[in-house]
Scaffold this active site. Structure first.
Site, mmCIF file in Angstrom:
data_model
loop_
_atom_site.group_PDB
_atom_site.id
_atom_site.type_symbol
_atom_site.label_atom_id
_atom_site.label_comp_id
_atom_site.label_asym_id
_atom_site.label_seq_id
_atom_site.Cartn_x
_atom_site.Cartn_y
_atom_site.Cartn_z
ATOM 1 N N SER A 295 0.823 -1.211 0.000
ATOM 2 C CA SER A 295 0.000 0.000 0.000
ATOM 3 C C SER A 295 0.854 1.256 0.000
ATOM 4 C CB SER A 295 -0.942 -0.047 1.209
ATOM 5 O OG SER A 295 -0.709 1.029 2.080
ATOM 6 N N LYS A 296 0.388 2.224 -0.777
ATOM 7 C CA LYS A 296 1.091 3.488 -0.945
ATOM 8 C C LYS A 296 1.242 4.181 0.404
ATOM 9 C CE LYS A 296 0.138 7.216 -4.205
ATOM 10 N NZ LYS A 296 -0.743 7.575 -5.303
ATOM 11 N N ARG A 297 0.200 4.056 1.217
ATOM 12 C CA ARG A 297 0.169 4.768 2.496
ATOM 13 C C ARG A 297 1.068 4.090 3.539
ATOM 14 N NH1 ARG A 297 -3.500 4.258 6.248
ATOM 15 N NH2 ARG A 297 -4.661 2.815 4.927
ATOM 16 N N LYS A 298 1.010 2.748 3.579
ATOM 17 C CA LYS A 298 1.714 2.041 4.662
ATOM 18 C C LYS A 298 3.138 1.618 4.324
ATOM 19 C CE LYS A 298 -2.412 -0.394 6.114
ATOM 20 N NZ LYS A 298 -2.931 -1.725 5.982
ATOM 21 N N LEU A 302 7.092 0.728 -1.531
ATOM 22 C CA LEU A 302 6.350 0.736 -2.798
ATOM 23 C C LEU A 302 6.899 1.826 -3.725
ATOM 24 C CD1 LEU A 302 4.053 -0.645 -4.289
ATOM 25 C CD2 LEU A 302 2.500 1.068 -3.396
#
Ligand code: GLU
Length: 555
Positions: A295-298, A302
């Site tokens: 995930s981009k957020r976590k 990435l």
């Protein structure tokens, strides 16, 4: 209804070419049989991640192992998401990982005959085809407002029905001529929708190049093809662009699978032969025992910047992705250790059908191996490149002295030609690993285990006798001599046979010297380190450690 008149009223543009003209402007490519034309089609958001690299590698390998073309198209229909410099950044990021486009946006190439490669510059093509569909009764104007659409969606949700614009919910589908013209006269904004002729009761089999045979349900949604500002939706632009850019294989994320029925119908109504599709599975990671999507957020890993900043060797990242793309790549590499990864027979149909697990530890291993294969000069260039971009001012300054660093690397990497050490995993770690060779950043916390008195004696005795001309065996004899002089066994075997008779053995003395000179009890060959440091610097370090030695208790 006079559809021609309607088409002119909805799309009054006078400068559109007739649709058939585009077939002449963008004729089929003349490529050898079996050559695949693939593309990367990012939005210009500036964020390019590992998933894009993974996909781009599949595209690039597919095109280049078949003698085809890999091009870059920019899907900039959403103006809000545009970031300055994003296209250059995509090209630069991929080039860093050895992936190059043959044609496309911002690519200088004779091949650029299928452009423009920015969707916003292709408005006339989309409008010409939308007009054609209206004339044929295959598309119509829809005047529904956001509020009206929201209301319909709520109704559908309440009745647990599929949401969207279809069947009886497609309110504008059957507007009368009068109703349409009165809305147009009132300047009501409108979108153009596909008049779907599909039925969800119909299922067909579809062959995806990765997933194999899948069942596809026909589309019955009257999807928007041109938005109220006249800009196409992804669906419509995809069909037109991939047809006229003569893409043979669309490789894209599996999140697009659910839109496939729309695309199949669009290709049909436009009268185009659809390309083949390959829907790639998402990159996953293990998180607390469960597998989940990156995930981009976590997950900072990435972002591609993460790999550049940490200094993974770019070819290692690519090779690692190859192992995920085609599971037989690793075996091939073992059999062909010296071959270029580009010689591997990559095949899209060998790609995994479900979630590919991304494992940083494995990447690190591959990075160590790739770096160990470099010559000292190549390794120097790689580390210097990193230091210049991401290193501290001290790191940058250190890399000015190429001769010195190449000597250090020859030692740290092990003798060229023979089995190399794999101590350098990444540029950031490698630069830190050799930092003890530089006085300005050498600030050891001496963790001597021996008694302070022994440390002082060992250091001063050794210093008094040190000669940088000594070869390894002469050097070690001197260490033994020091050991014997301060009550340590000169031979490890003697110490083992009679431990009570000694304070320790020669290896404890070597450890004292090692900590004094490198700051750590572990290092490559100490005699060589001293030679690289030179006599003066070595003696200064021995003296400094003797004066500041924090050893065990005085005995
Ligand atoms: N612009 C789309 C995306 O970035 C492209 C998908 C495709 O490859 O067709 O997801």
């Amino acid at each position: 209804m006079d559809l021609k008149k309607l088409a002119n009223a909805l799309i009054p543009d006078e400068d559109l070419l007739p649709p058939e003209e585009y077939e002449k402007i963008y004729p089929p490519r003349s490529l050898p049989a079996g050559a695949e034309v693939t593309r990367l089609a990012p939005s210009p958001t500036g964020f390019i991640h590992l998933g894009n690299l993974y996909s781009a590698l599949a595209d690039e390998r597919t095109a280049h192992t078949t003698g085809g073309v890999f091009y870059l198209r920019i899907e900039d229909t959403d103006e809000k998401r545009k970031v300055e410099g994003a296209v250059e950044s995509v090209i630069r990021s991929l080039r860093y990982f050895g992936i190059n486009f043959d044609e496309g946006a911002e690519i200088v190439s004779d091949l650029n005959a299928y452009g423009p490669y920015y969707q916003r510059q292709r408005a006339k093509i989309y409008r010409s085809y939308a007009k054609k569909l209206i004339e044929e009764g295959k598309a119509y104007p829809c005047f529904c407002t956001e509020e009206e659409l929201d209301k319909v969606r709520e109704e559908q949700n309440a009745e647990k029905l599929v949401t969207g614009y279809y069947g009886k919910y497609a309110k504008c589908r059957n507007l009368s001529e009068e109703e349409i013209y009165s809305r147009l006269a009132a300047d009501k904004p409108f979108v153009i929708r596909l008049r779907s002729s599909g039925d969800v009761a119909n299922k067909t089999s579809f062959c995806d190049a990765i997933k194999g045979d899948i069942t596809v349900t026909e589309n019955d949604q009257d999807v928007v093809i041109l938005k109220s500002d006249g800009i196409p939706t992804y669906h419509f632009a995809h069909a037109i662009d991939d047809h006229f850019m003569r893409t043979t294989l669309v490789i894209r994320g599996e999140e697009w699978l659910s839109s496939l029925p729309i695309h199949i119908e669009l290709f049909k109504v436009l009268g185009f032969k659809p390309p083949r599709y390959a829907h790639t599975c998402s990159l996953m990671k293990m998180d607390g025992g469960t597998k989940r999507k990156l995930s981009k957020r976590k997950d900072p890993e990435l972002s591609l910047d993460y790999y550049r900043k940490a200094g993974y060797y770019p070819r290692a990242v690519v090779k690692y992705l190859m192992t995920i793309l085609n599971s037989d790549f690793e075996e091939w590499e073992l059999k062909n250790p010296l071959a270029d990864y580009r010689d591997f027979p990559f095949r899209i149909n060998k790609m995994g059908k479900s979630g590919a697990l991304f494992d940083l530890d494995k990447l690190s291993d591959i990075s160590r191996t790739e770096i160990s294969k470099l010559s000292e000069e190549e390794c120097y260039e790689f580390l210097k490149g990193w230091a210049d971009e991401f290193g501290s001012p001290a790191d940058k300054a250190h890399f000015e002295d190429k001769e010195y660093i190449v000597k250090i690397l020859a030692l740290v990497m092990g003798t060229s030609g023979k089995k190399r050490r794999k101590d350098i995993e990444r540029a950031e770690q490698g630069v830190n690993l050799i930092s003890y060779f530089f006085d300005d950043v050498f600030s050891p916390e001496y963790g001597f285990r021996a008694a302070r008195e022994d440390v002082e004696k060992a250091l001063s005795l050794f210093a008094a006798d040190y000669d940088p001309q000594d070869d390894n065996s002469a050097w070690f004899s001197k260490v033994k001599k020091v050991a014997a002089a301060i009550g340590y066994a000169a031979e490890t075997s003697e110490y083992k046979a009679n431990p009570q008779a000694y304070k320790g053995s020669v290896s404890d003395v070597a450890e004292i010297l090692r900590i004094a000179v490198t700051g750590s009890p572990n290092s490559p060959d100490l005699c060589s380190i001293m030679k690289i440091l030179g006599k003066e610097r070595t003696l200064r370090r021995l003296e400094r450690a003797a004066n500041t030695a924090e050893g065990g208790a005085r005995s």
